[in-house]
Every structure is written in C-alpha cells, then in structure tokens.
Design an enzyme around this catalytic site. Sequence first.
Site, PDB file in Angstrom:
ATOM      1  N   LYS A 125      -6.822   7.057   7.302  1.00  0.00           N
ATOM      2  CA  LYS A 125      -6.425   7.617   6.060  1.00  0.00           C
ATOM      3  C   LYS A 125      -7.305   7.340   4.959  1.00  0.00           C
ATOM      4  O   LYS A 125      -7.909   6.196   4.765  1.00  0.00           O
ATOM      5  CB  LYS A 125      -4.932   6.916   5.912  1.00  0.00           C
ATOM      6  CG  LYS A 125      -4.205   7.596   4.920  1.00  0.00           C
ATOM      7  CD  LYS A 125      -2.668   6.900   5.271  1.00  0.00           C
ATOM      8  CE  LYS A 125      -1.846   7.297   4.037  1.00  0.00           C
ATOM      9  NZ  LYS A 125      -0.574   6.598   3.939  1.00  0.00           N
TER      10      LYS A 125
HETATM   11  C1  E4P Z   1       2.042   7.992   2.382  1.00  0.00           C
HETATM   12  O1  E4P Z   1       1.385   8.054   3.334  1.00  0.00           O
HETATM   13  C2  E4P Z   1       2.384   6.715   1.446  1.00  0.00           C
HETATM   14  O2  E4P Z   1       2.246   5.776   2.339  1.00  0.00           O
HETATM   15  C3  E4P Z   1       3.763   6.827   0.871  1.00  0.00           C
HETATM   16  O3  E4P Z   1       4.479   7.990   1.312  1.00  0.00           O
HETATM   17  C4  E4P Z   1       3.850   6.521  -0.437  1.00  0.00           C
HETATM   18  O4  E4P Z   1       5.078   6.429  -0.871  1.00  0.00           O
HETATM   19  P1  E4P Z   1       5.583   5.486  -2.116  1.00  0.00           P
HETATM   20  O5  E4P Z   1       5.300   6.536  -3.322  1.00  0.00           O
HETATM   21  O6  E4P Z   1       6.995   5.338  -2.040  1.00  0.00           O
HETATM   22  O7  E4P Z   1       4.964   4.432  -2.252  1.00  0.00           O
END
Ligand code: E4P
Length: 215
Positions: free
Chosen positions: A84
């Site tokens: 990522k």
């Molecule tokens: C995506 O991969 C992120 O980990 C995640 O969806 C972020 O979500 P949040 O805005 O609830 O922190």
Amino acid sequence: MKIFIDTANLKEIREAAALGLLDGVTTNPSLVSKESGVSFKQLLQQIVESVDGPISAEVISTDYEGILKEGRELAKIHSNIVVKVPLIKEGLKAVKTFSEEGIKTNVTLCFSASQAVLAAKAGASYISPFVGRLDDISMNGMDLISQIVQIYRNYDFSTEVLVASIRHPLHFVDACMIGADVCTMPFSVIDKLFNHPLTDLGLEKFLSDSKKISQ
Ligand code: E4P
C-alpha cells in the site's frame, strides 16, 4: 463485489473470515498501531495465515528508494501481500517500478479522479478512494467513485476500484450500484450488512408458527 475487512485486529479478521464471505484485508499504520505485543511483520504473517486473499500492508517511507525498499521487504512475506503506497509523486514512481517487478500495489489516500487516473497509469493493482473522509468535509465521496469507475471503463484500465473509508451499509450499496470492484469496511459495518428488522420479525413468526406443525 469483493468484500475486504479494514482492520489489523486478528480477532475481527478471523471472525469475518469465518463468515465465508471475506475476500481480503486492508490495513494502515493507524490500524496497526492499535495492535500491541507483536511486530508489524509478525502481524502480517498471522493475517496471511488467516485469510487467503489480498492483504494490503502500507509503507511509511515517502521517498522513492525508501518506498521500494520497504515494499520489496513486505512483498517477500507472502505472495498475497499488496504493497500500500500513498498517492504522492514518489509513491506513484515506486508503483510503476513495483508493477514492472510484478509486485501488487494499493494506492491509498485518493481524493480526486485525476489522482486515480495517474495511479492507474502507474500500474496500480488497486486504487483506494476514501469516501467517508470526503463526506466528512461535505464533499460527496460516492460522486468520486462514479467518476473513477466511469473513467477506468472509458480507458479500459485494469486497476480495481477499492472503496475505502466506508462508514455505513449505504456506502456499500451505493458502491455496488456504481459497479466498484471492492469495498473495504470495518467489522462493525460488515456485521450491519446482514441485518434487517423484518428478517428478525419474520423469522420469529416462522419459528413460533412451526411449533403448531404436527411432526
Ligand atoms: C483504507 O484502506 C483505509 O485503511 C481506510 O478505509 C481508512 O478509513 P477511515 O477514514 O475510516 O480511517
């Protein structure tokens, strides 16, 4: 529609996997920081043993060389690891290199269609637009999903649209209607997808009526 769980918590991951509907896992440094007593690599090892599907593991470097070094190390852990990478210039440069090396990537922190086009051109396996965080600032996160899905179709990009920052079941339904590829959700949202009060009421009635049936 593929369903990923957005957590680094093993208990939640295993519970979701046991439902038989889980296709993968996404983590991020904030989620990993909540899990104590285990190193990041050990945690990833345990996650890949719990779910047979793509597992996103995020780099924390922000320069090209650093992202490459970290990403290659993460990718060595298991073939299901997806590196990522944040949507920044150095990140997309690294994504291009990873794609040439056959390393899968999830480009994260996407908040605009132009960013999503660049990620696809760099060869990202997944793009993660954050719908909830856009809604939080009074912008419609789902409009962004529609734009990206349409643009990727226009140019036949193979990058999968992974809807992230999902806060409630309606986000999931909207993403399905638009034709996004993946939704990643916290366990609490996955759990809510099953529920309907009429299902509960209907089942209660069927079960009470079934007692009147002679066997
Ligand atoms: C995506 O991969 C992120 O980990 C995640 O969806 C972020 O979500 P949040 O805005 O609830 O922190």
